[in-house]
Design a protein around this motif. Sequence first.
Motif, short mmCIF file in Angstrom:
data_model
loop_
_atom_site.label_atom_id
_atom_site.label_comp_id
_atom_site.label_asym_id
_atom_site.label_seq_id
_atom_site.Cartn_x
_atom_site.Cartn_y
_atom_site.Cartn_z
N LEU A 1 0.84 -1.19 0.00
CA LEU A 1 0.00 0.00 0.00
C LEU A 1 0.87 1.24 0.00
O LEU A 1 1.95 1.27 0.60
N SER A 2 0.40 2.28 -0.66
CA SER A 2 1.11 3.55 -0.63
C SER A 2 0.87 4.21 0.74
O SER A 2 0.02 3.79 1.52
N VAL A 3 1.63 5.26 1.00
CA VAL A 3 1.45 5.99 2.26
C VAL A 3 0.04 6.57 2.32
O VAL A 3 -0.63 6.52 3.37
N ARG A 4 -0.44 7.09 1.19
CA ARG A 4 -1.80 7.63 1.16
C ARG A 4 -2.83 6.53 1.43
O ARG A 4 -3.82 6.75 2.13
N GLY A 5 -2.58 5.33 0.90
CA GLY A 5 -3.50 4.22 1.12
C GLY A 5 -3.56 3.80 2.58
O GLY A 5 -4.64 3.55 3.12
N THR A 6 -2.39 3.73 3.22
CA THR A 6 -2.38 3.35 4.64
C THR A 6 -3.02 4.43 5.51
O THR A 6 -3.71 4.12 6.48
N ARG A 7 -2.81 5.70 5.14
CA ARG A 7 -3.45 6.78 5.90
C ARG A 7 -4.97 6.73 5.73
O ARG A 7 -5.72 6.96 6.68
N SER A 8 -5.42 6.45 4.52
CA SER A 8 -6.87 6.34 4.28
C SER A 8 -7.46 5.18 5.07
O SER A 8 -8.54 5.28 5.64
N LEU A 9 -6.73 4.05 5.09
CA LEU A 9 -7.19 2.89 5.84
C LEU A 9 -7.26 3.19 7.33
O LEU A 9 -8.23 2.85 8.02
N CYS A 10 -6.25 3.88 7.84
CA CYS A 10 -6.23 4.26 9.26
C CYS A 10 -7.39 5.21 9.57
O CYS A 10 -8.05 5.10 10.60
N GLY A 11 -7.65 6.16 8.66
CA GLY A 11 -8.78 7.07 8.83
C GLY A 11 -10.11 6.34 8.83
O GLY A 11 -11.01 6.67 9.60
N ALA A 12 -10.22 5.30 7.97
CA ALA A 12 -11.45 4.52 7.93
C ALA A 12 -11.67 3.78 9.25
O ALA A 12 -12.79 3.70 9.76
N PHE A 13 -10.58 3.25 9.82
CA PHE A 13 -10.71 2.59 11.12
C PHE A 13 -11.11 3.60 12.20
O PHE A 13 -11.88 3.28 13.11
N GLY A 14 -10.60 4.83 12.11
CA GLY A 14 -10.98 5.86 13.07
C GLY A 14 -12.45 6.22 12.97
O GLY A 14 -13.14 6.36 13.98
N VAL A 15 -12.94 6.36 11.73
CA VAL A 15 -14.36 6.65 11.52
C VAL A 15 -15.22 5.50 12.04
O VAL A 15 -16.27 5.69 12.65
N GLY A 16 -14.74 4.26 11.79
CA GLY A 16 -15.45 3.09 12.30
C GLY A 16 -15.52 3.08 13.82
O GLY A 16 -16.54 2.71 14.41
N ALA A 17 -14.42 3.48 14.46
CA ALA A 17 -14.41 3.54 15.93
C ALA A 17 -15.40 4.58 16.45
O ALA A 17 -16.10 4.36 17.45
N ILE A 18 -15.48 5.73 15.77
CA ILE A 18 -16.43 6.77 16.17
C ILE A 18 -17.87 6.28 16.00
O ILE A 18 -18.71 6.45 16.88
N ALA A 19 -18.14 5.63 14.85
CA ALA A 19 -19.49 5.11 14.61
C ALA A 19 -19.87 4.05 15.64
O ALA A 19 -21.00 4.03 16.16
N THR A 20 -18.91 3.19 15.98
CA THR A 20 -19.18 2.16 16.97
C THR A 20 -19.44 2.76 18.34
O THR A 20 -20.32 2.32 19.08
N SER A 21 -18.68 3.80 18.69
CA SER A 21 -18.87 4.42 20.00
C SER A 21 -20.24 5.06 20.13
O SER A 21 -20.77 5.19 21.24
N LEU A 22 -20.83 5.48 19.02
CA LEU A 22 -22.17 6.05 19.08
C LEU A 22 -23.24 4.98 19.31
O LEU A 22 -24.32 5.27 19.83
N LEU A 23 -22.93 3.73 18.93
CA LEU A 23 -23.88 2.64 19.12
C LEU A 23 -23.73 1.94 20.47
O LEU A 23 -24.63 1.25 20.93
#
Length: 197
Positions: free
Chosen positions: A65-87
């Motif tokens: 993965l490129s650096v941009r790809g890994t950053r996007s993946l990390c951001g997706a996990f962060g958004v997933g953590a926020i969504a999970t915390s709301l549930l």
Amino acid sequence: PGSGFPELARQDQLTPHFVQTELAVPGLMGLLLAGLFAAVMSSIDSGANSMTSLVACDWLGSRKLSVRGTRSLCGAFGVGAIATSLLVPSLGKNVFDIIVTIAGALFGPLLGVFALGMFVRRANAAGATAGLAVGAAGLAIVACTDISHFWYGAFTCVPTFVVGTVASYLYPAPEPHALAGLVVREPKLDALAAAAE
């Protein structure tokens, strides 16, 4: 009643109440809240980074993965953590109940698979997968009953281990060199090599 604690709408409000009433010193409340936020952020970012590393290094393997790809993946996990915390508040009345529910639901099957791989020499991926499926079914069944959430771990760990053990005997056993040093009472790889010579 009679414990000395104030009457609050939720048990989770005890710490904020203590901070507001007992630590109402200028600057101390902000320092404590900053420490709490720092602790939470360090847990979330280490979790997101470790999951990104797991996907990038273990799952994708040869594909880089490129650096941009890994950053996007990390951001997706962060958004997933926020969504999970709301549930999460729908899982229980206070933080302790929520933690016990999540731990029983997730760590029970994980313990079952770990014990399967550690104690059963015949254990294989197909058997572990079958055990996980039955553990998930056990969780779904027990979640629909009045059984306390303190028992979720037992109702997921035991079926995962038992069914995983039985199912592992329906598939070919792993090679002995693949088990060296990983299963209890299994000889180390050096001992196997010495015996072969």
